[in-house]
Design an enzyme around this catalytic site. Structure first.
Site: not given
Ligand code: SAJ
Length: 433
Positions: A212, A266
């Site tokens: 994870k 996360c």
């Molecule tokens: N972000 C960026 N650039 C990107 C992708 C995201 O700047 O290309 C930013 C987003 O705007 C946000 C942050 O990163 O601020 C996190 O967003 P996210 O969509 O990547 O993830 P979370 O935190 O909403 O959810 C993640 C997910 N993990 C993965 O995709 C590996 C989710 O599957 C997990 O269950 C969750 O973390 C968790 O609970 O750990």
């Protein structure tokens, strides 16, 4: 092995715990959810979801009216009548950037006080590698029962994406590690009730914990790379988004999207769990640490971009009105935990700006707690500089004529710069020179 007549107890009825509880209930199991938030327990018992998540309202309503889901504050009583206990409580960072495991510890203590021989305990909370072996097992064994002999213990970290939680819980592959094979098999038979996704059995508890953390750290490091590319491109007259999108046409390249920083509960936290455990082994995890620093530097970087945009308009941050669009940590969610908008608003206030904030999902109270003034979209667009922070879908509809004072800073690739520049708008952004 899963006994229909005995209930499952789920500790933590938050963003992941409540959907999980409702899904087990929908699939015919008796579920008792335990939470410390009295108001939320009452909401759930009246069939209302206190968590904003697509599809969850109906799911909770159905589960409660079928009699399969109920919520309580009394964990001990719930455990006495159950065979399976799942822990999905939050594990935030403390001030030293280490995991605060107090909620996990408290849930395990409650379980230990009331569980019985042959019960199954499952940890879904995200925890530093080694937590199940070094903290959870000893706590549960305070009961006098021995893990692996007298009770089953497994770890299967939740991995569903907010805003798509129900689909992902029921379709994503699920990684499961147990204290022994019997525990892993028992947990697998349980999750097969709610997921069509592949069940990936890993060797032990610590491997499941690590999987994870690796997933979220991979994303955080990748975003840090994208943010570093963006900063460089801004100085080379390259549109970083255009370059990244072109690079991603290569079949083995998947550079993530630069932005104002990484928020949520996360990605901005989990890498530190690996750093913490590495440090305990005398390792310093420089790539993971530096990636965190790069992502944490983005709000300040956005301030410099705002400064540039206002300078072109003959203005300074001091004394200007700034209209922030979006404080949620990502698009179309109401969650503002760890949002990069918060440090950004702080910096702007410190620099002497008046900060007005529009967010269709986040409450005015939260916005005020960030020291921003909540306003409607029209008023935010009246500001001397408009700054798009969150990729909420509605902001895709922004048009040049809506930017009343001619300066727009866009930190997400939501808008086409040319369509604004061609109408005389000063358009700046992350990755845009
Ligand atoms: N972000 C960026 N650039 C990107 C992708 C995201 O700047 O290309 C930013 C987003 O705007 C946000 C942050 O990163 O601020 C996190 O967003 P996210 O969509 O990547 O993830 P979370 O935190 O909403 O959810 C993640 C997910 N993990 C993965 O995709 C590996 C989710 O599957 C997990 O269950 C969750 O973390 C968790 O609970 O750990």
């Amino acid at each position: 092995m899963v006994n229909e007549n005995k209930s499952i107890v789920i500790f933590g009825l938050g963003h992941m715990g409540l959907p999980t509880a409702a899904l087990f209930a929908k699939n015919g199991l008796k579920v008792v959810g335990v939470d410390i938030n009295k108001e939320n327990v009452e909401y759930i018992n009246s069939g209302i979801s206190p968590i904003m998540e697509p599809g969850l309202d109906e799911l909770v309503k159905e589960a409660v009216s079928s009699g399969n889901l109920s919520a309580t504050l009394d964990g001990e009583d719930a455990v006495k009548n159950a065979k399976i206990m799942i822990v999905i409580v939050p594990t935030p960072l403390n001030n030293q950037n280490n995991a605060d495991l107090s909620a996990v510890i408290s849930a395990c203590r409650t379980i230990a006080s009331a569980f019985k021989k042959d019960d199954l305990v499952i940890i879904e909370s995200t925890v530093p590698p080694g937590t199940c072996d070094n903290i959870v097992t000893p706590l549960l064994e305070e009961s006098g029962l021995v893990a692996g002999n007298d009770f089953y213990l497994a770890c299967t970290p939740e991995r569903a994406l907010p805003n798509n939680t129900i689909y992902e819980i029921t379709h994503n592959a699920r990684v499961i590690g147990g204290i022994n094979q019997k525990s892993a098999d028992y947990a697998s038979s349980l999750y097969k009730r709610i997921t069509d996704g592949e069940i990936i059995n890993v060797k032990n508890l610590i491997t499941a914990e690590m999987v994870k953390l690796m997933e979220n750290t991979y994303r955080d490091v990748n975003i840090a790379l994208a943010n570093e590319f963006a900063k460089i491109c801004e100085n080379l007259d390259i549109n970083a988004i255009e370059a990244i999108q072109a690079a991603n046409h290569h079949p083995r390249v998947n550079i993530h999207i630069p932005g104002p920083g990484v928020g949520g509960h996360c990605l901005s936290i989990d890498p530190y769990f690996i750093v913490e455990m590495a440090r305990q082994k005398g390792l310093d995890a420089p790539l993971i640490n530096n990636s965190r620093k790069i992502n944490e530097s983005m709000p300040e970087h956005v301030v410099h971009i705002i400064e540039k945009g206002l300078k072109e308009a003959g203005k300074t941050i001091k004394g200007s009105s700034i209209g922030i669009l979006g404080v949620a940590y990502k698009g179309d969610v109401a969650d503002a935990r760890e949002t990069p908008a918060q440090p950004l608003i702080n910096y702007l206030n410190e620099e002497g700006a008046s900060v007005f904030v529009h967010d269709p999902y986040v409450s005015p109270e939260t916005i005020k707690s960030f020291k921003g003034m909540p306003v409607n979209l029209e008023d935010a667009l009246e500001c001397e500089c408009v700054v798009l922070i969150t990729d909420h879908s509605i902001y895709k509809e922004l048009k040049p004529e809506m930017i009343k004072n001619g300066v727009l800073v866009c930190t997400r690739p939501l808008l086409d710069p040319e369509s604004f520049i061609s109408k005389g708008i000063i358009f700046k952004g992350v990755g845009i020179s």
